[in-house]
Enzyme design. Structure first.
Site, short mmCIF file in Angstrom:
data_model
loop_
_atom_site.label_atom_id
_atom_site.label_comp_id
_atom_site.label_asym_id
_atom_site.label_seq_id
_atom_site.Cartn_x
_atom_site.Cartn_y
_atom_site.Cartn_z
N GLY A 1 -33.71 -11.57 -24.49
CA GLY A 1 -33.10 -10.37 -23.95
C GLY A 1 -31.72 -10.71 -23.42
CB SER B 1 -27.25 -3.87 -12.55
OG SER B 1 -27.76 -2.99 -13.52
CE LYS C 1 -28.80 -2.19 -22.85
NZ LYS C 1 -28.74 -1.66 -21.50
CB THR D 1 -28.97 -4.18 -19.35
OG1 THR D 1 -30.05 -3.63 -20.04
CG2 THR D 1 -29.10 -5.67 -19.25
#
Length: 189
Positions: free
Chosen positions: A50, A129, A38, A6
């Site tokens: 988050g 990522s 998220k 994510t």
């Protein structure tokens, strides 16, 4: 720890806070869901969080963190330290490969299961990522525009989603509730 799951970006600017994440869920090299949420509000909208990692892990950690926020009456730093301590020491939690961003109107922290708590130097931080892409875009926007925290989050996530294969542009954006959290005082519990 490399989390390929994510992108989450948190921004504080001019007394306003925002956090945003993409919605992509991947298994290996395949996108299996495009609209996952998220990020969430905790403690009556005074704290935003988050998560990058597995959904089941997220629910567990959100619940534990919310318990610490309640215990320490919304004191973000203290609740963050206690979560990191518990996460590092607990045999089951320690196995989670995940990271969290937590924020209120004053602070932003990245928290990991290794016991790491990283405080933002420049009122923005990211995980996941696509985090480096979103962070670079966010810093450029902070330094060169008058955009709000929410606008910076949105534009930065859009750019990250165009670059990172593990990030999409289905973005969830949350803002700290206006006027909330001003009455929270530093506590030395």
């Amino acid at each position: 720890m490399k989390v390929r799951s994510t992108t989450v970006l948190a921004v504080l600017r001019d007394g306003q806070g925002a956090i945003a994440s993409d919605g992509q869920v991947t298994l290996g090299h395949t996108a299996v869901k495009h609209g996952a949420v998220k990020v969430r509000k905790l403690f009556g909208g005074q704290v935003l969080v988050g998560f990058a990692g597995g959904a089941a892990d997220a629910f567990s950690l959100f619940e534990k963190f919310e318990g610490h926020l309640e215990r320490y009456r919304g004191h973000l730093k203290r609740a963050t330290v206690e979560l990191a301590r518990e996460w590092r020491r607990d045999k089951i939690l320690r196995k989670l490969e995940a990271m969290m961003v937590v924020m209120d109107k004053k602070d932003i922290f990245v928290v990991s299961g290794n016991g790491d708590i990283i405080e933002s130097d420049d009122n923005l931080t990211s995980i996941g990522s696509g985090g480096p892409y979103a962070l670079a875009a966010g810093r450029a926007l902070m330094q060169n525009t008058d955009l709000s925290a929410a606008q910076i989050c949105l534009k930065s996530l859009q750019l990250a989603g165009e670059i990172c294969i593990y990030t999409n542009t289905n973005i969830t954006l949350l803002e700290l509730d206006p006027g909330e959290g001003d009455e929270i005082e530093d506590q030395k519990d």
